[in-house]
Design an enzyme around this catalytic site. Structure first.
Site, short mmCIF file in Angstrom:
data_model
loop_
_atom_site.label_atom_id
_atom_site.label_comp_id
_atom_site.label_asym_id
_atom_site.label_seq_id
_atom_site.Cartn_x
_atom_site.Cartn_y
_atom_site.Cartn_z
N SER A 296 40.75 37.39 38.36
CA SER A 296 40.19 37.99 37.14
C SER A 296 39.91 39.49 37.23
CB SER A 296 38.91 37.27 36.74
OG SER A 296 39.21 36.07 36.05
N SER B 25 33.77 37.56 32.23
CA SER B 25 35.11 37.19 32.66
C SER B 25 35.76 36.26 31.65
CB SER B 25 35.09 36.53 34.05
OG SER B 25 36.38 36.56 34.63
N LYS C 239 41.46 41.79 34.68
CA LYS C 239 40.83 42.18 33.41
C LYS C 239 40.44 43.65 33.38
CE LYS C 239 39.05 37.55 32.25
NZ LYS C 239 39.51 36.76 33.41
#
Length: 515
Positions: free
Chosen positions: A161, A346, A164
């Protein structure tokens, strides 16, 4: 506040002006108490960062400021200043103690850790087998971009993640921080028909908007859209309509084969409450199979509640191209707020939506593949190091994504650059150790002193897949220097021990001057 202190805060991108910063610091329980000496500078910067950034809810800002203000420097090593005896001064006194005179040159406000010092502190930690087969990392100075430490920093690795961060930079650079995503209702092609047109707002909600809510920090509501639609229809003398919905903005598959479980809803241009079966659920939660159809059915019910009869079945349709003025529209929060929410929590659904908005802005297919191309193109325009990197999505769920620790740190450096103010939400959206988002239960209450001592001073994006653990963000070291870091681990056997090892790396940078 001295010019030197003001320059520190401005350079870190964490303040809103000297008068504001001093006022914010004075607000904490009347008189903020912080540790004296060189390490106090870091706490002051952290306090202003806490006050200046968001998103915030439920008193987290107060809790974090109190935690940071109450620290006395215990466990922080490598200080260059001496701790004065007696009662620690209030924050304004600490700021004044930084000294009068002209603002320092870039990078000269507080000492830099040395490459040797960081190597001595961090390299033994990289030998921890908990970090798996592939372990990479880098530490940069936030003011100058100078690399202070590297461990295979240019080796591509699965980012999970932390992808991102790249998605956020690409979206903000391509669209601007004030961009909003519309959801509209337009007349249909047949008389008496209307079409609900999805614009890709992942935070659209079916819940009511709180009274007096700020549109810059609250999601757009289907209820507000229904209010405006019903009002316009009645003005036009329409009390019976046929409703369809248009999701043609997006193309390609709704999910990848690997997207299973409750971490993401089918990626469509129309959804309400991220397709969650329970709109009040958080994080991973069961999703409806057809989020667009579900949102449209909810909208039809809202119209009925407002005196509009919806005839027939509600199904997919296509909005006519530019024939009549729209009936109603609601707009999402600004992109800056969407980015903050995505990074703090997230949020995979927001990430994929922002990747697609980036694809639209750059003329790419509005799909997983087109979004990946758009992210790479946007980052390339910023001159970021993309060698060896591969994007397959915007969220980091795809296990074939590959980024480098160098790229992650350079993304953060670019976001901190005063020349790119539109990217600042990338920093303000990072979870804060021990307090917010995916770091709320890390760096605080740990059995290890260094890990718990870093609460409030580590702001970082987490990344987790089976066998993959990553962490990238900012720290304030013991001498008050703002540093950027990215640590990546692949082939990890146990998530808990890998996370602990990553936290030790970040905490070590935070708790030492490393010279």
């Amino acid at each position: 506040m001295s010019p030197r202190a003001a320059a520190l805060l401005r350079r870190a991108g964490l303040g809103r002006g000297t008068a504001w910063a001093a006022t914010e610091l004075r607000r904490v329980d009347g008189a903020v108490r912080v540790a004296v000496g060189a390490g106090a500078v870091g706490l002051v910067i952290a306090l202003v960062a806490i006050a200046a950034t968001g998103p915030w809810s439920g008193g987290q800002r107060v809790a974090e400021r109190s935690w940071a203000a109450g620290r006395d420097g215990a466990g922080r090593t490598g200080h260059t200043g001496d701790t004065a005896a007696g009662v620690p001064p209030s924050a304004p006194e600490v700021l004044a103690g930084l000294g009068p005179g002209p603002a320092p040159q870039t990078g000269s406000a507080v000492p830099l850790p040395t490459a040797q010092g960081l190597d001595n502190a961090l390299s033994p930690l990289f030998d921890d087998p908990a970090l798996g087969a592939v372990r990479t990392g880098v530490v940069l100075d936030a003011a100058t971009g100078r690399q202070l430490y590297g461990h295979d920093a240019d080796t591509p690795s699965a980012p999970a993640s932390t992808t991102k961060i790249a998605t956020a930079v690409a979206a903000l650079q391509s669209l601007g921080a004030d961009f909003r995503i519309p959801t509209t209702v337009v007349p249909g092609g047949a008389p008496g028909s209307i079409v609900l047109v999805g614009g890709g707002d992942p935070t659209l909600t079916a819940q009511p908007t709180p009274p007096g809510a700020d549109p810059d920090s609250n999601p757009a509501s289907l209820r507000d859209l229904a209010d405006a639609t019903a009002r316009t229809l009645k003005e036009r003398g329409w009390t019976n309509v046929r409703l369809s919905y248009d999701t043609s903005l997006y193309s390609g598959p709704l999910l990848r084969a690997l997207d299973v479980g409750d971490n993401i809803t089918p990626v469509t241009a129309l959804m309400a409450d991220e397709g969650r079966v329970d709109p009040n659920s958080t994080e991973a939660a069961p999703r409806v199979a057809d989020p667009a159809g579900s949102a449209a059915q909810t909208f039809a019910g809202l119209l009925r509640d407002r005196g509009i009869t919806v005839d027939g079945n509600v199904g997919p349709g296509t909005a006519p191209a530019g024939e009549e003025a729209r009936i109603a529209e609601v707009d999402s929060m600004p992109l800056s707020a969407l980015v903050e929410r995505m990074l703090t929590n997230s949020d995979n659904d927001i990430a994929e939506a922002l990747a697609r908005q980036t694809a639209i802005s750059l003329g790419k297919p509005v799909s997983f593949d087109g979004s990946a191309q758009a992210i790479s193109q946007a980052l390339g325009k910023l001159g970021l190091p993309l060698a060896g990197t591969t994007f397959h999505d915007g969220s980091g769920l795809d296990r074939d994504d590959r980024l480098t620790a160098q790229l992650l740190a350079r993304l953060l450096f670019t976001a901190a650059d005063p020349g790119h103010p539109q990217l600042r939400p990338v920093l303000s959206g990072l979870p804060i150790a021990g307090f917010t988002g995916t770091l709320s239960d890390r760096f605080r209450g740990s059995q290890e002193t260094t890990a718990s001592d870093a609460a409030g001073l580590v702001h970082a994006k987490t990344g987790t897949l089976t066998g993959v653990n990553t962490l990238a963000g900012t720290v304030v070291d013991a001498d008050g220097r703002l540093l950027l870091f990215a640590f990546m681990a692949s082939g990890t056997a146990h998530a808990d021990t890998a996370v602990s090892a990553l936290d030790r790396l970040a905490s070590t940078v935070t708790n030492c001057g490393c010279r």
